[in-house]
Design a protein around this motif. Structure first.
Motif, short mmCIF file in Angstrom:
data_model
loop_
_atom_site.label_atom_id
_atom_site.label_comp_id
_atom_site.label_asym_id
_atom_site.label_seq_id
_atom_site.Cartn_x
_atom_site.Cartn_y
_atom_site.Cartn_z
N SER A 420 0.73 -1.09 -0.09
CA SER A 420 -0.09 0.00 -0.13
C SER A 420 0.91 1.16 -0.11
O SER A 420 2.05 1.15 0.51
CB SER A 420 -0.91 -0.09 1.07
OG SER A 420 -1.65 -1.13 1.28
N ASN A 421 0.30 2.39 -0.59
CA ASN A 421 0.95 3.69 -0.46
C ASN A 421 0.96 4.32 0.84
O ASN A 421 2.02 4.57 1.55
CB ASN A 421 0.08 4.51 -1.37
CG ASN A 421 -0.07 4.40 -2.97
OD1 ASN A 421 -1.24 4.22 -3.17
ND2 ASN A 421 1.18 3.95 -3.43
N TRP A 422 -0.38 3.69 1.65
CA TRP A 422 -0.31 4.56 2.89
C TRP A 422 -0.94 3.14 3.76
O TRP A 422 -1.62 2.53 3.56
CB TRP A 422 -1.43 5.58 2.96
CG TRP A 422 -0.86 6.97 2.31
CD1 TRP A 422 -1.36 7.27 1.05
CD2 TRP A 422 -0.36 7.82 3.00
NE1 TRP A 422 -0.60 8.58 0.92
CE2 TRP A 422 -0.14 8.84 2.10
CE3 TRP A 422 0.28 8.05 4.40
CZ2 TRP A 422 0.61 9.93 2.21
CZ3 TRP A 422 0.92 9.45 4.36
CH2 TRP A 422 1.22 10.33 3.44
N HIS A 423 -0.27 3.37 5.10
CA HIS A 423 -0.64 2.46 5.85
C HIS A 423 -1.03 3.32 7.38
O HIS A 423 0.03 4.10 7.83
CB HIS A 423 0.28 1.56 6.61
CG HIS A 423 0.05 0.46 7.85
ND1 HIS A 423 -0.81 -0.29 8.03
CD2 HIS A 423 0.79 0.80 9.04
CE1 HIS A 423 -0.73 -0.59 9.20
NE2 HIS A 423 0.17 -0.02 9.83
N VAL A 424 -2.10 3.15 7.87
CA VAL A 424 -2.41 3.63 9.21
C VAL A 424 -2.82 2.68 10.10
O VAL A 424 -3.49 1.78 9.99
CB VAL A 424 -3.98 4.48 9.21
CG1 VAL A 424 -4.39 5.18 10.32
CG2 VAL A 424 -3.69 5.83 7.93
N PRO A 425 -2.15 2.78 11.34
CA PRO A 425 -2.30 1.82 12.58
C PRO A 425 -3.76 1.70 13.33
O PRO A 425 -4.22 2.90 13.61
CB PRO A 425 -1.37 2.03 13.40
CG PRO A 425 -0.92 3.66 13.31
CD PRO A 425 -1.40 3.89 11.80
N LEU A 426 -4.42 0.64 13.32
CA LEU A 426 -5.61 0.50 13.74
C LEU A 426 -5.64 0.12 15.39
O LEU A 426 -4.71 -0.63 15.97
CB LEU A 426 -6.22 -0.81 13.24
CG LEU A 426 -7.64 -1.16 13.40
CD1 LEU A 426 -8.39 0.02 12.78
CD2 LEU A 426 -8.08 -2.45 12.59
N SER A 427 -6.64 0.63 16.07
CA SER A 427 -6.71 0.57 17.60
C SER A 427 -6.88 -0.92 17.89
O SER A 427 -7.77 -1.66 17.16
CB SER A 427 -7.60 1.48 18.13
OG SER A 427 -7.28 2.74 17.97
#
Length: 952
Positions: A420-427
Motif C-alpha cells: 500500500s501507499n499508505w498504512h494507518v495503525p488500527l486500535s
C-alpha cells in the motif's frame, strides 16, 4: 468504566540501580547485612503515572468491565479485569449468549496482543514513517476527487462486518459516493454454506443451531465443537445433554475427512472422503422422502446410514444434520431440506453483513476483476490482509498494484500494508469504542479499557474521515446508532448496556421461509486423486493471531504440535508414498506448490491429508515470522477448503514437527488412565483401588485448619472437548512464560496445565478423549518429602504449595511426581532470557501483580489459583463470614465452555465439587499409587449406536 483521561498515559521504562562491586559486597557481608540481599541491584520497577486518580480505583485491586471481542467479525461478550488501568485478564460474560461466561483461546490471548510491541504504531507512506498530517492532506485530496466523480473508482474492502455502527457508516459512504463499491471477505468463511442457502431458499440466510435442544446430531464434515465464533455456545449446548444423571443423553455422529474436536467427542466417528459424505447426505434425504437420485453409498456404509436415518426419524423436533465447508453447495442445500423435514432445532436468520438499506458487499473475486480491469483508483483495505490470506488463484498482490491510491488500515504493518501507499495503525479492540453482533444477532457494545498505547485509530474514525474528510468520535458514532432504541432516558439505557455487556432483546428475529427447494444433485464423478483438506488453525486461526506467543505455543488439541503446521497423513497414505514423520514433502496442485513436514495421523481419511492455515507469514512480527508453511498458496476461490488432485512428492529433507507431548495410544495404559463407559453402564459404581490405601507413615487425612476449608477439583472428561481454553487462561492468570521453539525442541515447556489425549480406539479406527491434567495437590504428595529446602509443602487446606523463594532447583520434586505436572525454569524465560520480543517493556503491563514472576532455576506448577482463594478469604474476613459455597473459581474453571471443571471446598455441603465426588463415575488418576490427589475425575461416557453387535 474509568474516564479515558484517568487511565495511564505512558509507561516509564525501568531504571536499573548501581551494581555492587566485589569489595562493596564483601564489606556488606562483613557488616552482616549482605545475607538479606536478594540481588546485587535494585529490583526492576515499573511506574505507571495517572493524570488524575479515578474515584473508584483502589491501587492494586482489580476492576472488571464488560466489552466485546470479535472473531471472524462476530462478537463474543467478555469481562476484562483491569489493575491500575492495565487490562490483564479476560473472562466470559455470563449475560452474553455467545460466551455464556466462558472463553476460548483467542479471547484469553487478546490481552497479550494488546501489549505486543510489534503492533503498528505510526502512519507509514511507501513503507517510511510519515506524519499524520501528511496522511490527512493526502486523504483530503482523494476525498475531493471522489466528490467530483461521485465516488467512481473507490473500493472499500473489509472483513465480515457485524457492527451496526460500521454498517451504518458504510451506508452513509455509499450514499455520498453512489459509484463507489464495498467488498467483504473472511478467510475462514464457508462459501458453500452461503451458496447452499441461496439454492435452498433463494436468499442469504444463516443457520443458528441449538444443540441444547438436540438428541441426535449428525455432523457431515462439520465441526460445531471446534474453534470458531460459535464454539462456546455450541459447546455449552452439547454439554447439557452429555450428563448421565440428566434425562435425554444425546448421540453424536461425525463423518469427516480430517480430525476435528467434534469427531473426537462423537459417539460414532468415521473418516471419509468429502465426495462420499455428499452421497451420505443424499441417502439420508432419500430415506426421508426426497425425490432425488439414488445415492452411491459404498456397501460397507449402508448399515451405518440406515442407523443414522433411523435415529433421526425416531427423534423428530430434536434431530439435526450439520454440513461442513468441504461439502458442495448442493449438499448444503440438501441439508437445509433434511432439517426442514425433521423440524430441526435451529433458527434461520438474515445474514447480518448488510447495511440498513439492505446493501450487501461484493466478493473479493469481484474486486480483483475490477482492479484488473482498471476500474479502481482508490483501494481502501480495512482490517484485512488479502495479500496474505486471499485465495492464490485471485492473484490479489498483482491486481492491487493497479490502483493508484492504496490505503491499508490494520493493527500490524503486514503483507497488505507492504503493498500500500499508505498504512494507518488500527486500535486494538481493548482500546476502542464500537459495537458487534454475535452469531444469533445479539448486539453488544465495545468499550475501551485503556487509552490507546500508540497513535492508532478505529475503523469508525477512518470511514468517517473517508466519507466527510472529518475525524469523528467513535463513541459518539456508536451512541448515535443506538439513540432511538435507548428512548427518552437514553443515558440510563446506555449505562445499563455498558454494564451488562449485552443489549437486551437485540437478537435477530428468526425468519420463516417457504419450504426449501431440492437442489439438482449432479451424478457422482470418478474417484479423484489425493486431496488436501484445509482447516483454520486451532491456535492462530487464519493467521490473524500469528504474532501471539501464547497461541503459537499452545499445543494443538489433536496432534500436540506447536510453533508450526504439518501435513497430516493417514499411515496408509504415508506408507504408499514412502514417507515418515518429520519428512518434508512437496504439495503441488496445478501451478501452486508448497513444502510441509509430514505428521502421521491415524484419524485422517485414506486419500485425504489435512493442513492448517495461518502460517508461512513474513510480516507478522518477531513471533510469527517464518513459522510453518503458507497453505493459502494452495487455495482457490472456487474450492477454498479442498485442494483437489494434489500431488505429494518427497524432497529428501527432514523437519521434525515440534510437539509438547504424545497422544497416548497403548491400549493397556488408556484403559487404566482414561476409563470410558457406555451410557448403560454410567451409573455403575467403580471399584477403585485408591479406596484401599497402602500402609503409610503419613496421617490418614491431611490436618485441617481452624476454618475447615478443604479445596479440591473434579474434572468431567465426558464434557471436556479439548479446546485448550483452560491452558491459555492459566497462562494469563499465573504469568506462565513462553519458552520458544528452540526450547520446545529440547523437550521443555512451562504450561501449568496440559490436556492429555487418549486414543481408546483401534489402529484402523482411532477414538480420542481428553483429560486436563493440572497439579493433583496430593494429600500424600511424593514431591514434598524429597525437597531439601521445604519449597514444596502441604498446607492445612489441602494445597500442595510451592514456595518459590526457597526453591534451589534440585528438581527432586519433578523426578518424584508421577503426574509430571511440575515445570522448571531452565532459562530465564520471564527474567532476562525471554524468547524473541517477549522481554520488551510493554509486555510487563500484562502481568498479574498477585502472582510472582518466577526466575531462572525455580520449579513452578499449578497452585489452584491460590491468589483467588486468598482474595475470597480476605473478603470473607472483612464481612465476618466464611467463604461462600462455590465462591472461589479458578481461571481454568471460568474458561471452560462446557463446565467440565469444578472447584471448591469439599467440606461444604452442597458444593459442586462435593456433589461430583459422589458421582459413580468418580476416579483418581493413578489412584493405586496412594497419592490421594485432591484433583480427581469423572469417567467419560459415550452413547454409541449398535452396529454389527460391536456397539462402538
Amino acid at each position: 468504566m474509568p474516564q479515558i483521561d484517568q487511565l495511564p498515559v505512558k509507561m516509564v521504562p525501568r531504571v536499573a540501580g548501581p551494581k555492587l562491586d566485589r569489595r562493596q559486597a564483601l564489606s556488606l557481608l562483613a557488616a552482616g547485612v549482605a545475607s538479606g540481599l536478594a540481588a546485587c541491584s535494585r529490583p526492576d520497577e515499573q511506574i505507571i503515572p495517572y493524570v488524575r486518580m479515578p474515584d473508584r480505583l483502589v491501587p492494586g485491586e482489580p476492576m472488571k468491565f464488560a466489552t466485546t471481542l470479535a472473531l471472524s467479525g462476530y462478537g463474543r461478550g467478555v469481562l476484562v479485569s483491569s489493575v491500575d488501568g492495565r487490562p490483564i485478564k479476560i473472562e466470559g460474560n455470563p449475560r452474553h449468549p455467545a460466551s455464556l461466561g466462558a472463553t476460548d483461546v483467542f479471547m484469553e490471548a487478546a490481552v497479550l496482543s494488546l501489549y505486543d510491541p510489534d503492533r503498528s504504531r505510526t502512519t507509514l507512506h511507501d513503507g517510511a514513517l510519515a506524519p499524520a498530517e501528511a496522511f490527512g492532506a493526502a486523504l483530503l485530496g482523494q476525498n475531493r476527487l471522489l466528490k467530483q466523480r461521485s465516488g467512481e473508482g473507490l473500493r472499500l474492502l473489509t472483513g465480515r462486518v457485524s457492527s451496526p455502527t460500521l454498517l451504518r457508516q458504510i451506508e452513509d459512504l455509499l450514499g455520498r459516493f453512489p459509484k463507489a463499491a464495498w467488498h467483504a471477505y473472511d478467510p475462514a468463511d464457508d462459501v458453500n454454506a452461503r451458496a447452499g442457502a441461496m439454492l435452498a431458499y433463494g436468499r442469504h440466510l444463516e443457520t443458528v443451531p441449538h444443540l441444547a435442544r438436540t438428541s441426535v446430531v449428525v455432523a457431515l464434515g462439520a465441526d460445531p465443537l471446534g474453534h470458531g465464533p460459535d464454539q462456546l455456545r455450541n459447546a455449552r449446548g452439547f454439554a447439557e445433554h452429555r450428563q448421565p444423571q440428566n434425562d435425554g443423553f444425546s448421540r453424536l455422529y461425525c463423518l469427516e475427512a480430517a480430525p476435528t474436536l467434534t469427531g473426537a467427542k462423537a459417539d460414532h466417528r468415521l473418516a471419509l472422503r468429502p465426495a462420499i459424505m455428499n452421497e451420505v447426505a443424499l441417502a439420508i434425504a432419500k430415506s426421508l422422502g426426497a425425490a432425488v437420485r439414488d445415492p452411491a453409498v459404498p456397501d460397507n456404509l449402508k448399515e451405518l446410514v440406515g442407523k443414522i436415518t433411523s435415529d433421526l426419524n425416531s427423534s423428530p423436533d430434536s434431530s439435526i444434520v450439520l454440513a461442513g465447508p468441504t461439502l458442495s453447495a448442493e449438499t448444503h442445500a440438501l441439508v437445509h431440506w433434511i432439517n426442514a423435514r425433521l423440524n430441526a432445532p435451529l433458527d434461520l436468520i438474515d445474514a447480518m453483513d448488510q447495511t440498513p438499506a439492505g446493501r450487501r458487499p461484493g466478493t473479493l473475486g469481484e474486486l480483483v476483476r475490477d482492479l484488473e480491469g482498471g476500474g479502481v483508483d482508490q483501494l481502501v483495505t480495512l482490517g484485512v490482509n488479502p495479500a496474505y490470506d486471499a485465495p492464490a488463484d485471485l492473484n490479489f498482490t498483482n491486481a492491487s498494484g493497479k490502483a493508484a491510491f492504496r490505503l491499508h488500515v490494520g493493527c500490524y504493518a503486514d503483507e497488505t500494508a507492504a503493498l500500500s501507499n499508505w498504512h494507518v495503525p488500527l486500535s486494538h479492540p481493548l482500546e476502542a469504542w464500537s459495537d458487534l453482533r454475535s452469531i444469533d444477532g445479539t448486539a453488544s457494545l465495545v468499550q475501551p479499557l485503556i487509552r490507546p498505547l500508540y497513535r492508532t485509530h478505529t475503523e469508525h474514525e477512518l470511514v468517517a474521515l473517508l466519507t466527510s474528510g472529518d475525524m469523528a468520535s467513535p463513541r459518539d458514532l456508536v451512541r448515535q446508532t443506538w439513540q432511538a432504541q435507548g428512548g427518552a432516558d437514553f443515558e440510563t439505557w446506555w449505562t445499563r448496556a455498558l454494564h451488562d455487556g449485552v443489549i437486551a432483546g437485540s437478537a435477530a428475529a428468526p425468519v420463516r421461509p417457504a419450504q426449501p427447494k431440492l437442489p439438482q444433485i449432479p451424478e457422482p464423478g470418478a474417484a479423484s486423486g489425493f486431496q488436501v483438506v484445509l482447516q483454520a488453525d486451532p491456535g492462530i486461526w487464519d493467521g490473524s493471531f500469528a504474532n501471539n506467543a501464547w497461541l503459537q505455543e499452545c499445543p494443538k488439541p489433536l496432534t500436540k504440535q506447536v510453533w508450526g503446521n504439518a501435513l497430516a497423513l493417514n499411515p496408509e497414505d504415508a506408507r504408499q508414498r514412502g514417507v515418515s514423520d518429520g519428512e518434508v514433502v512437496s504439495i503441488r496442485s496445478g501451478e501452486a506448490s508448497i513444502d510441509a513436514p509430514v505428521l502421521i495421523e491415524p484419524s485422517a481419511a485414506v486419500g485425504v491429508g489435512s493442513l492448517a492455515l495461518g502460517y508461512g507469514r513474513n510480516r507478522a512480527g518477531a513471533i510469527g515470522n517464518g513459522i510453518g508453511c503458507d497453505a493459502n498458496r494452495l487455495r482457490t476461490a472456487k474450492n477454498p477448503w479442498t485442494v483437489t488432485q494434489a500431488v505429494i512428492a518427497r524432497t529428501g529433507r527432514n523437519q521434525e514437527p515440534l510437539t509438547t507431548q504424545n497422544i497416548v495410544r497403548a491400549a493397556d495404559y488408556v484403559s487404566e488412565l482414561y476409563p470410558v463407559r457406555k451410557l448403560a453402564e454410567a451409573a455403575r459404581t467403580r471399584s477403585s483401588p485408591e479406596e484401599e490405601h497402602a500402609p503409610s507413615l503419613l496421617p490418614e487425612k491431611a490436618p485441617r485448619s481452624g476454618d475447615g476449608y478443604a479445596w479440591a477439583m473434579v474434572i468431567d472428561t465426558s464434557l471436556c472437548i479439548g479446546c485448550n481454553a483452560c491452558v491459555v487462561a492459566c497462562q494469563a492468570e499465573n504469568n506462565v512464560p513462553v519458552v520458544g521453539p528452540e526450547e520446545v525442541a529440547r523437550g521443555r515447556d512451562m504450561h501449568w496445565l496440559r490436556v492429555d489425549a487418549y486414543d481408546r480406539g483401534t489402529v484402523a479406527d482411532p477414538a480420542l478423549g481428553f483429560q486436563p491434567v493440572p497439579c493433583m495437590h496430593c494429600e500424600h504428595a511424593p514431591c514434598e518429602p524429597v525437597c531439601p529446602v521445604a519449597a514444596s509443602v502441604h498446607d492445612s487446606e489441602g494445597l500442595n504449595a510451592q514456595v518459590y523463594n526457597r526453591c534451589i532447583g534440585t528438581r527432586f520434586c519433578e523426578a518424584n511426581c508421577p503426574y509430571k505436572v511440575r515445570r522448571f525454569n531452565f532459562r530465564g524465560y520471564a527474567d532476562g532470557q525471554e524468547y524473541a520480543n517477549l522481554g520488551f517493556e510493554s509486555y510487563l503491563a500484562q502481568k498479574n501483580p498477585e502472582v510472582t514472576v518466577r526466575a531462572r532455576g525455580v520449579m513452578e506448577k499449578c497452585t489452584y489459583c491460590v491468589q483467588r482463594i486468598s482474595s475470597a478469604r480476605r473478603a470473607a474476613e472483612r464481612e465476618d463470614r466464611v467463604i461462600g459455597t462455590d465462591q472461589v473459581r479458578t481461571a481454568c474453571q471460568n474458561a471452560c465452555p462446557t463446565s467440565a471443571i469444578v472447584f471448591g471446598d469439599v467440606n461444604q455441603n452442597g458444593s459442586s465439587v462435593s456433589r461430583r465426588k459422589s458421582d459413580p463415575r468418580h476416579y483418581a488418576l493413578l489412584g493405586h499409587l496412594d497419592t490421594r490427589p485432591r484433583t480427581t475425575y469423572l469417567a467419560d461416557v459415550r452413547n454409541p449406536p449398535s452396529l454389527d453387535g460391536d456397539g462402538k
